[in-house]
Scaffold this motif. Structure first.
Motif, PDB file in Angstrom:
ATOM      1  N   TYR A  54      23.636  13.728 -12.205  1.00 59.87           N
ATOM      2  CA  TYR A  54      23.393  13.958 -10.849  1.00 59.87           C
ATOM      3  C   TYR A  54      22.729  12.706 -10.007  1.00 59.87           C
ATOM      4  CZ  TYR A  54      24.627  18.808 -11.555  1.00 59.87           C
ATOM      5  OH  TYR A  54      25.317  19.819 -11.834  1.00 59.87           O
ATOM      6  N   LEU A  55      21.859  11.994 -10.914  1.00 54.62           N
ATOM      7  CA  LEU A  55      21.287  10.984 -10.368  1.00 54.62           C
ATOM      8  C   LEU A  55      22.052   9.623 -10.257  1.00 54.62           C
ATOM      9  CD1 LEU A  55      17.446  11.090 -11.679  1.00 54.62           C
ATOM     10  CD2 LEU A  55      18.341  11.340  -9.220  1.00 54.62           C
ATOM     11  N   TYR A  56      22.804   9.441 -11.356  1.00 60.99           N
ATOM     12  CA  TYR A  56      23.313   8.120 -11.562  1.00 60.99           C
ATOM     13  C   TYR A  56      25.037   8.303 -11.696  1.00 60.99           C
ATOM     14  CZ  TYR A  56      18.714   7.227 -12.967  1.00 60.99           C
ATOM     15  OH  TYR A  56      17.461   7.046 -12.900  1.00 60.99           O
ATOM     16  N   GLY A  57      25.532   9.506 -11.890  1.00 63.29           N
ATOM     17  CA  GLY A  57      26.790   9.812 -12.027  1.00 63.29           C
ATOM     18  C   GLY A  57      27.491   9.537 -13.412  1.00 63.29           C
ATOM     19  N   THR A  58      26.628   9.677 -14.311  1.00 67.24           N
ATOM     20  CA  THR A  58      27.013   9.697 -15.922  1.00 67.24           C
ATOM     21  C   THR A  58      27.825  11.046 -15.975  1.00 67.24           C
ATOM     22  OG1 THR A  58      25.119  10.523 -16.510  1.00 67.24           O
ATOM     23  CG2 THR A  58      25.297   8.141 -16.459  1.00 67.24           C
ATOM     24  N   PRO A  59      28.608  10.787 -16.981  1.00 71.54           N
ATOM     25  CA  PRO A  59      29.232  12.045 -17.458  1.00 71.54           C
ATOM     26  C   PRO A  59      28.140  13.224 -17.907  1.00 71.54           C
ATOM     27  CG  PRO A  59      30.294  10.229 -18.220  1.00 71.54           C
ATOM     28  CD  PRO A  59      29.311   9.741 -17.708  1.00 71.54           C
ATOM     29  N   LYS A  60      28.715  14.458 -17.682  1.00 72.07           N
ATOM     30  CA  LYS A  60      27.639  15.374 -18.008  1.00 72.07           C
ATOM     31  C   LYS A  60      27.609  15.316 -19.702  1.00 72.07           C
ATOM     32  CE  LYS A  60      27.651  18.711 -14.478  1.00 72.07           C
ATOM     33  NZ  LYS A  60      27.653  20.351 -14.252  1.00 72.07           N
ATOM     34  N   ARG A  61      26.392  15.834 -20.094  1.00 68.07           N
ATOM     35  CA  ARG A  61      26.253  15.829 -21.651  1.00 68.07           C
ATOM     36  C   ARG A  61      26.607  17.168 -22.148  1.00 68.07           C
ATOM     37  NH1 ARG A  61      20.105  14.033 -22.432  1.00 68.07           N
ATOM     38  NH2 ARG A  61      20.076  16.292 -21.877  1.00 68.07           N
TER      39      ARG A  61
END
Length: 84
Positions: free
Chosen positions: A71-78
């Motif tokens: 949500y903060l950096y747009g990385t894929p969900k873990r």
């Protein structure tokens, strides 16, 4: 210089509730705000009251804590960890 104080109006003169350290015969600009509650009903305000007034809630997805990087950096969900 700015001061906040309470005064009583006796019909012709504003009388401060505490002694003032002001220069005599000098003109000052004042702002008048009516105090709606009498002094015996004043609410004592402490730090917790101030924090309670400032506190709020944040509308966020249920997985906000576990997926904060997404949500903060747009990385894929873990992927959730599966304990077997």
């Amino acid at each position: 210089m700015s001061k906040i104080l309470t005064v009583t109006f006796d019909g012709s003169v504003l009388r401060p509730d505490i002694p003032l350290d002001l220069e005599p015969n000098k003109r000052y600009v004042i702002t008048i705000v009516s105090e709606d509650i009498n002094s015996s009903q004043k609410k004592v305000v402490d730090a917790w009251d101030v924090l309670e007034d400032l506190a709020g809630t944040v509308d966020a997805p249920e997985d906000w804590a576990s997926q904060h990087d997404h949500y903060l950096y747009g990385t894929p969900k873990r992927q959730p960890e599966i304990n077997t």
